[in-house]
Design an enzyme around this catalytic site. Structure first.
Site, PDB file in Angstrom:
ATOM      1  CB  VAL A  16      -0.949  -0.106   0.992  1.00 44.50           C
ATOM      2  CG1 VAL A  16      -1.983  -1.029   1.028  1.00 44.50           C
ATOM      3  CG2 VAL A  16      -0.604  -0.422   2.564  1.00 44.50           C
ATOM      4  CG  ASP A  17       4.807   1.196   1.581  1.00 44.92           C
ATOM      5  OD1 ASP A  17       4.762   0.276   0.719  1.00 44.92           O
ATOM      6  OD2 ASP A  17       5.727   1.098   2.486  1.00 44.92           O
ATOM      7  CG  ASP A  18       5.874  -0.235  -3.725  1.00 43.47           C
ATOM      8  OD1 ASP A  18       6.559   0.815  -3.369  1.00 43.47           O
ATOM      9  OD2 ASP A  18       6.088  -1.385  -4.311  1.00 43.47           O
TER      10      ASP A  18
END
Ligand code: ATP
Ligand code: MG
Length: 670
Positions: free
Chosen positions: A549-551
């Protein structure tokens, strides 16, 4: 009913096919949906405790654990103690605590004890075709014992850290197992990492010894690992940490002893010392919860995270997941292309396979050397039956001519595996149809450094697959998908992937930083382990991982995973592989002139601090950046400049200094 829900994931219900599972998941996951028709009727603890198959907390894992050798058992108490809920206090996960064992003993002595001493444990294929070696379980144990004795002799004790910075030589698993035998905690650093990354890891875990080799050949290149180690060790000394011994393996095919730089008193040749030691070595019995290894994940922000795994649960979990996810049979020849510098090389090159008594192939070289058919030649040479690799390798080989694959028979192959990122359906199909001749199931295993072993994975003989889906949870694993507020969502949905309740292979802490462990993994969604990955679940209950999700990039307010964009690109019939790359706008300190050398040294800075994979593809000089008056960079404008869509810049009047846009455009091809 929520307190009882976890009892439901009972083994008895698991292998009964996809339809049943999806129904089960819907019930387990959709707590909020609970209504009468979903009432759960649980077996009594009395019944569970004597049943052939029961839930993870009851008999299931302890039955499996009995297949291993324990010096002392875990008694009658619960096999797991856990608190995953930060609101209820410190996060704690313990399996089989109080029991004692040794994973090296279980992986070697136990296998030899059951009569497999002359079976090949390790096949080794060097960088150059024709350069190879092998070791039986007996021979492997002897080598492990010699190194273990040497390490003990120089004062390495239970609980001490040992850093291993080796390429894929047989000595790498040997070194890991030798540490495990004496209770030392190994920390393998991928041999592609820079001196700075290596130093950072040494500074964090402060090993007594570092084990390396002088050099390695990878494809046509020679990499001087000893020089890199020297630089790292120097950096450590400058930071007040000195490592007593640098044990160096002479990797003759890459570099001769004489050419190697040497620090007298610190550096020792592996080949000079280990042959002098006995080929047997008493085992250090350790608690199931004693540390086995530390492995640093890249850590997208800040300093790398030292993921800590302990012994007993990890042993039981890696062995069991290996066996079922690959449908392992004693006659199998297993090849995993991952490097031992990553978790996959820990759990599924070394521990999982050896704990099953498997024959494991280790490959030193590069998959495209001397040509793009090397992997399939190796499959034929060793009659590999189980082949486990990463989507990136599949995509890169898929770009090449099919003849590279078809020139090899590959008829030994039985099961294929994939790990590391979502495998896009077109790569899945190529892997399945071309490599596996449409007869080998693909185990698309979703898991993480933190999870120790497979979490969501096909059981290849048990249920139908869908290209690109990791399918269903492994025995006892309870994945849930939650929304932004941490509410579980049932049925068909997408959101954040969390895990409810622990599993034996779970990591226990981040080394030296339990607070960061809680903050990173348990605070985002209280009550759950947060994986950091996005996931959707379809109407049949299949899981589709969408990447980290942080990509996620924020494009015009839409959150899009880089993996999704890459997958969409690769689904184009004429596209083999895609990476959503890094395009950097860089502003220099006032007065510093722009130059080609500077550009190179900037790229180098990223390569050395993070690694080659993170190097920006393009550096665009930016005397100023387009910022709002409140100082936020307007990335939207940067993206338009990067993609030369100059007529779509939109409204730039809100910028603090609109003239920077013209400056940037002027510098586009500088
Ligand atoms: P870091 O956490 O330090 O940024 P990392 O997450 O890449 O590094 P790993 O633990 O090796 O390090 O990788 C685990 C991640 O890889 C998962 O969280 C997931 O994003 C991805 N992944 C692994 N296997 C699969 C798979 N079969 N399908 C989809 N994604 C996968
Ligand atoms: Mg991760």
């Amino acid at each position: 009913t929520s307190g009882h829900l976890r009892h439901v994931e009972s083994m008895a219900q698991l292998p009964s096919g996809a339809g049943r599972i999806s129904h089960l998941n819907a019930v387990v996951l959709g707590e909020s949906l609970a209504s009468e028709e979903h009432d759960l009727v649980f077996p009594s603890p009395e019944f569970s405790s004597q049943a052939l198959l029961s839930s993870p907390e009851h008999g299931f894992w302890s039955e499996i654990a009995k297949e291993f050798y324990w010096k002392k058992g875990w008694g009658d108490g619960p096999i797991v103690e856990q608190n995953l809920d930060v609101r209820k206090g410190t996060v704690k996960i313990e399996w089989f605590k109080g029991a004692t064992t040794n994973i090296c003993y279980n992986a070697l002595d136990r296998i030899i004890g059951r009569g497999d001493g002359n079976k090949i444990a390790l096949y080794w294929e060097g960088n150059e075709p024709g350069h190879d070696a092998k070791l039986t379980y007996n021979e492997l144990l002897e080598k492990v014992c010699q190194l273990a004795n040497y390490l003990k002799d120089i004062g390495v004790k239970k609980g001490d850290a040992v850093v291993i910075y080796l390429p894929m030589l047989m000595e790498l698993p040997i070194a890991m197992l030798a540490c495990a035998r004496i209770g030392a905690v190994h920390s393998v650093v991928f041999a592609g990492f820079s001196a700075e990354s290596l130093a950072q890891r040494i500074l964090d875990c402060r090993p007594k010894v570092i084990i390396t080799c002088n050099a390695v050949r990878r494809g046509p290149k020679v990499i001087h690992l000893k020089d890199i180690s020297d630089a790292a060790l120097l950096e450590c000394v400058n930071n007040g940490v000195s490592v007593g011994v640098c044990l160096t393996y002479e990797n003759q095919s890459a570099m001769k002893k004489e050419a190697t730089k040497w620090v007298e008193g610190r550096d020792i040749w592996w080949q000079d010392v280990t042959p002098k030691y006995p080929t047997t070595c008493a085992v250090e019995w350790v608690d199931a919860e004693d540390s086995l290894f530390l492995l640093y994940t890249s850590g997208s922000t800040g300093k790398p995270k030292g993921v800590l795994h302990t012994t007993g649960g990890y042993m039981v979990y890696t062995a069991t997941t290996f066996k079922y996810a690959f449908d392992y049979k004693p006659s199998d020849i297993y090849w995993c292309t991952a490097d031992c510098g990553w978790i996959t090389g820990h759990s599924y090159v070394t521990y999982g396979p050896f704990l099953n008594g498997a024959s494991v192939l280790v490959f030193e070289g590069a998959p495209n050397y001397p040509d793009a058919g090397r992997c399939w030649d190796i499959v034929d040479k060793y009659k590999v039956t189980l082949f486990y690799t990463a989507p990136t390798l599949v995509r890169s080989l898929m770009r090449e001519k099919t003849e590279y694959v078809t020139r090899a028979s590959r008829k030994s192959l039985r099961v294929l595996g994939s790990v590391g990122e979502p495998i896009n359906p077109s790569a899945w199909r190529w892997f399945f149809n071309v490599v596996g001749d449409s007869r080998c199931p693909i185990s698309d295993t979703w898991w993480q450094t933190e999870t120790g072993g497979f979490m969501i994975t096909p059981l290849p003989g048990a249920w139908p697959q869908k290209p690109g889906s990791a399918t269903f949870p492994f025995f006892g694993v309870q994945p849930v998908i939650v929304d932004e507020k941490g509410n579980e969502i049932g049925g068909e949905c997408s959101g954040y992937l969390c895990i409810k309740s622990s599993w034996p292979g779970a990591f226990r802490t981040l080394y030296g930083d339990h607070e960061r462990y809680e903050t990173t993994y348990f605070k985002p969604f209280p009550g759950y382990y947060f994986t950091g990955d996005g996931c959707s679940r379809d109407g049949d209950g299949y899981h589709w991982l969408t990447g980290r999700v942080d990509d996620v990039i924020n494009v015009s307010g839409h959150r899009i995973g880089t993996a999704e964009v890459e997958s969409a690109l690769v689904s184009h019939p004429q596209c083999a592989e895609a990476a959503v790359g890094i395009y950097a706008f860089v502003t220099l300190i006032d007065g510093v002139p722009y130059s080609q050398e500077l550009r190179q040294s900037l790229v180098l800075a990223v390569r050395s601090q993070i690694g080659a994979f993170a190097a920006p593809d393009k550096i665009h000089w930016a005397p100023g950046l387009p910022k709002t008056r409140s100082g936020k960079i307007m990335r939207r404008i940067l993206r338009k400049i990067a993609s030369r869509q100059l007529d779509e810049l939109g409204d730039i009047s809100t910028l603090a200094d609109p003239s920077v846009v013209d400056q940037l455009i002027a510098l586009t091809d500088s």
